[in-house]
Scaffold this motif. Structure first.
Motif, PDB file in Angstrom:
ATOM      1  N   ILE A  86       3.406  10.103  10.936  1.00  0.00           N
ATOM      2  CA  ILE A  86       1.909   9.898  10.783  1.00  0.00           C
ATOM      3  C   ILE A  86       1.595  10.861   9.845  1.00  0.00           C
ATOM      4  O   ILE A  86       1.894  12.036  10.039  1.00  0.00           O
ATOM      5  N   GLU A  87       1.234  10.360   8.674  1.00  0.00           N
ATOM      6  CA  GLU A  87       0.751  11.427   7.404  1.00  0.00           C
ATOM      7  C   GLU A  87      -0.381  10.654   6.807  1.00  0.00           C
ATOM      8  O   GLU A  87      -0.748   9.522   6.687  1.00  0.00           O
ATOM      9  N   LYS A  88      -1.042  11.603   5.964  1.00  0.00           N
ATOM     10  CA  LYS A  88      -2.386  11.392   5.511  1.00  0.00           C
ATOM     11  C   LYS A  88      -2.158  10.642   4.336  1.00  0.00           C
ATOM     12  O   LYS A  88      -1.053  10.945   3.838  1.00  0.00           O
ATOM     13  N   MET A  89      -2.829   9.514   3.954  1.00  0.00           N
ATOM     14  CA  MET A  89      -2.758   8.689   2.798  1.00  0.00           C
ATOM     15  C   MET A  89      -3.658   9.002   1.666  1.00  0.00           C
ATOM     16  O   MET A  89      -4.742   9.202   1.809  1.00  0.00           O
ATOM     17  N   ASP A  90      -2.955   9.217   0.362  1.00  0.00           N
ATOM     18  CA  ASP A  90      -3.759   9.337  -0.670  1.00  0.00           C
ATOM     19  C   ASP A  90      -4.174   7.844  -1.265  1.00  0.00           C
ATOM     20  O   ASP A  90      -5.345   7.792  -1.933  1.00  0.00           O
ATOM     21  N   GLY A 121     -13.055   8.402   7.993  1.00  0.00           N
ATOM     22  CA  GLY A 121     -12.663   7.320   7.460  1.00  0.00           C
ATOM     23  C   GLY A 121     -11.470   7.678   6.554  1.00  0.00           C
ATOM     24  O   GLY A 121     -11.172   6.901   5.556  1.00  0.00           O
ATOM     25  N   GLN A 122     -10.821   8.594   7.068  1.00  0.00           N
ATOM     26  CA  GLN A 122      -9.470   9.104   6.367  1.00  0.00           C
ATOM     27  C   GLN A 122      -8.070   8.034   6.846  1.00  0.00           C
ATOM     28  O   GLN A 122      -7.943   8.045   8.257  1.00  0.00           O
ATOM     29  N   PRO A 123      -7.706   7.281   5.982  1.00  0.00           N
ATOM     30  CA  PRO A 123      -6.470   6.713   6.405  1.00  0.00           C
ATOM     31  C   PRO A 123      -5.185   7.452   6.475  1.00  0.00           C
ATOM     32  O   PRO A 123      -5.079   8.322   5.813  1.00  0.00           O
ATOM     33  N   TRP A 124      -4.350   7.136   7.865  1.00  0.00           N
ATOM     34  CA  TRP A 124      -3.159   7.764   7.925  1.00  0.00           C
ATOM     35  C   TRP A 124      -2.057   6.704   8.177  1.00  0.00           C
ATOM     36  O   TRP A 124      -2.115   5.689   8.761  1.00  0.00           O
ATOM     37  N   SER A 138       0.879  -1.183  -0.159  1.00  0.00           N
ATOM     38  CA  SER A 138       0.056  -0.046  -0.004  1.00  0.00           C
ATOM     39  C   SER A 138       0.884   1.448   0.025  1.00  0.00           C
ATOM     40  O   SER A 138       0.337   2.282  -0.022  1.00  0.00           O
ATOM     41  N   PHE A 139       2.186   1.105   0.231  1.00  0.00           N
ATOM     42  CA  PHE A 139       2.975   2.318   0.341  1.00  0.00           C
ATOM     43  C   PHE A 139       3.930   2.699  -1.016  1.00  0.00           C
ATOM     44  O   PHE A 139       4.533   3.683  -1.110  1.00  0.00           O
ATOM     45  N   ILE A 140       3.683   1.627  -1.885  1.00  0.00           N
ATOM     46  CA  ILE A 140       4.511   1.863  -3.230  1.00  0.00           C
ATOM     47  C   ILE A 140       3.799   2.735  -3.960  1.00  0.00           C
ATOM     48  O   ILE A 140       2.525   2.770  -4.300  1.00  0.00           O
ATOM     49  N   GLN A 141       4.318   3.648  -4.658  1.00  0.00           N
ATOM     50  CA  GLN A 141       3.629   4.932  -5.321  1.00  0.00           C
ATOM     51  C   GLN A 141       3.690   4.850  -6.892  1.00  0.00           C
ATOM     52  O   GLN A 141       3.478   5.700  -7.412  1.00  0.00           O
TER      53      GLN A 141
END
Length: 310
Positions: free
Chosen positions: A275-279, A261-264, A48-51
């Motif tokens: 800790i940072e907001k995920m797109d 419902g925002q993932p961090w 989920s972290f690969i961009q």
């Protein structure tokens, strides 16, 4: 079918392998790389972290790749090879406690794999601060260094220049023929890092003790939280929690879902917290994986439950 050159990324827990992999993919947007992601725990977080856009990811979640070169691994390689003309290369990101010998051996001793997947390089990602903290106690981190064909230093802007110089000196003393790369004007020297080459194998293994792989105290815990997390409570309690537990919790990664419902994205290395907001889209529940030493589930479960929204 054309051969697919293989690059293996190693480095201890939290050294910055996934961040480096994202930079690699961003540096070559017109190329197509197959990515094999391996996790120590049962939950694959890094996928989920690969961009990289349009960069297929093949997760392995049946254990550490160096211990479980099983049917899943070979099935993934077969799938990649079936479309060999599509790929510019294969990137394998190992777990932070992987023994490179177990990962590279199939590519060196199996004739069919040697032909289809020539091993180009093993890049060991080194966080200078983490190296100094763990190198004496971790056989894994020393083996990762011993098998490297290249070192890449990360997070050098977060430590004193004298510490970077000290780590560079140690690496050069033990591995004088292994090049060391750092950022230059904000970027790595990519042309040097990815120039065509063939992996030659380690030359200085006799300096490391020959022990069974994986120190027995390594453990991991995975948590899935269905209720939303109170983000402010989580931030404060996590900081306090790691003040006392950083010696045991070497790495935490995953994401938490707040009341909107925002993932961090959550990542820790020792007592350093990000800790940072995920797109990226993730499942609608929180997932956290802890890796460390002699981890006992009840205490960590109690801590996480205390951070749930009430």
């Amino acid at each position: 079918m054309k051969p697919i050159p293989v690059t293996i990324l190693t480095g201890f827990l939290g050294a910055g392998k996934t961040t480096f992999l994202n930079e690699w993919l961003g540096q070559f947007p017109n190329q197509k790389w197959a990515n094999i992601e391996n996790e120590w725990g049962k939950v694959n977080i890094d996928q989920s972290f690969i961009q990289g856009e349009n960069q297929p990811i093949f997760p392995l979640t049946q254990g550490c790749i160096c211990c479980t070169l099983n049917e899943e691994f070979y099935q993934v390689l077969h799938e990649i090879h079936q479309h060999s003309d599509s790929w510019d290369g294969l990137l394998i990101e190992t777990t932070g406690v992987a023994d490179p010998a177990g990962v590279l051996s199939p590519f060196l001793i199996t004739p069919a794999l040697k032909e289809a997947f020539p091993l180009a390089r093993i890049i060991c990602i080194v966080d200078p601060a983490l190296w100094k903290q763990r190198v004496e106690e971790s056989l894994e981190i020393r083996k990762q260094a011993a098998y490297a064909s290249q070192f890449v230093l990360t997070k050098t802007d977060q430590v004193a220049p004298s510490l970077v110089e000290e780590v560079v000196h140690e690496l050069q003393t033990h591995f004088p023929d292994t090049p060391i790369f750092q950022r230059q004007k904000g970027s790595y020297p990519w042309e040097m890092l990815v120039k065509p080459t063939f992996y030659q194998g380690p030359e200085n293994l006799d300096q490391w003790p020959n022990k069974d792989h994986h120190t027995t105290f390594f453990s991991s815990l995975s948590f899935r939280l269905e209720q939303p997390v109170d983000l402010n409570t989580f931030r404060w309690r996590l900081a306090g929690f790691l003040t006392f537990q950083a010696q045991d919790v070497w790495r935490m990664k995953g994401w938490v879902i707040d009341q909107q419902g925002q993932p961090w994205r959550v990542q820790t290395v020792g007592n350093q917290v990000q800790i940072e907001k995920m797109d990226q889209q993730v499942p609608p529940f929180s997932v956290l994986v802890l890796i460390g030493k002699n981890l006992q589930r009840p205490g960590y479960e109690k801590f996480l439950k205390s951070c749930l929204l009430r």
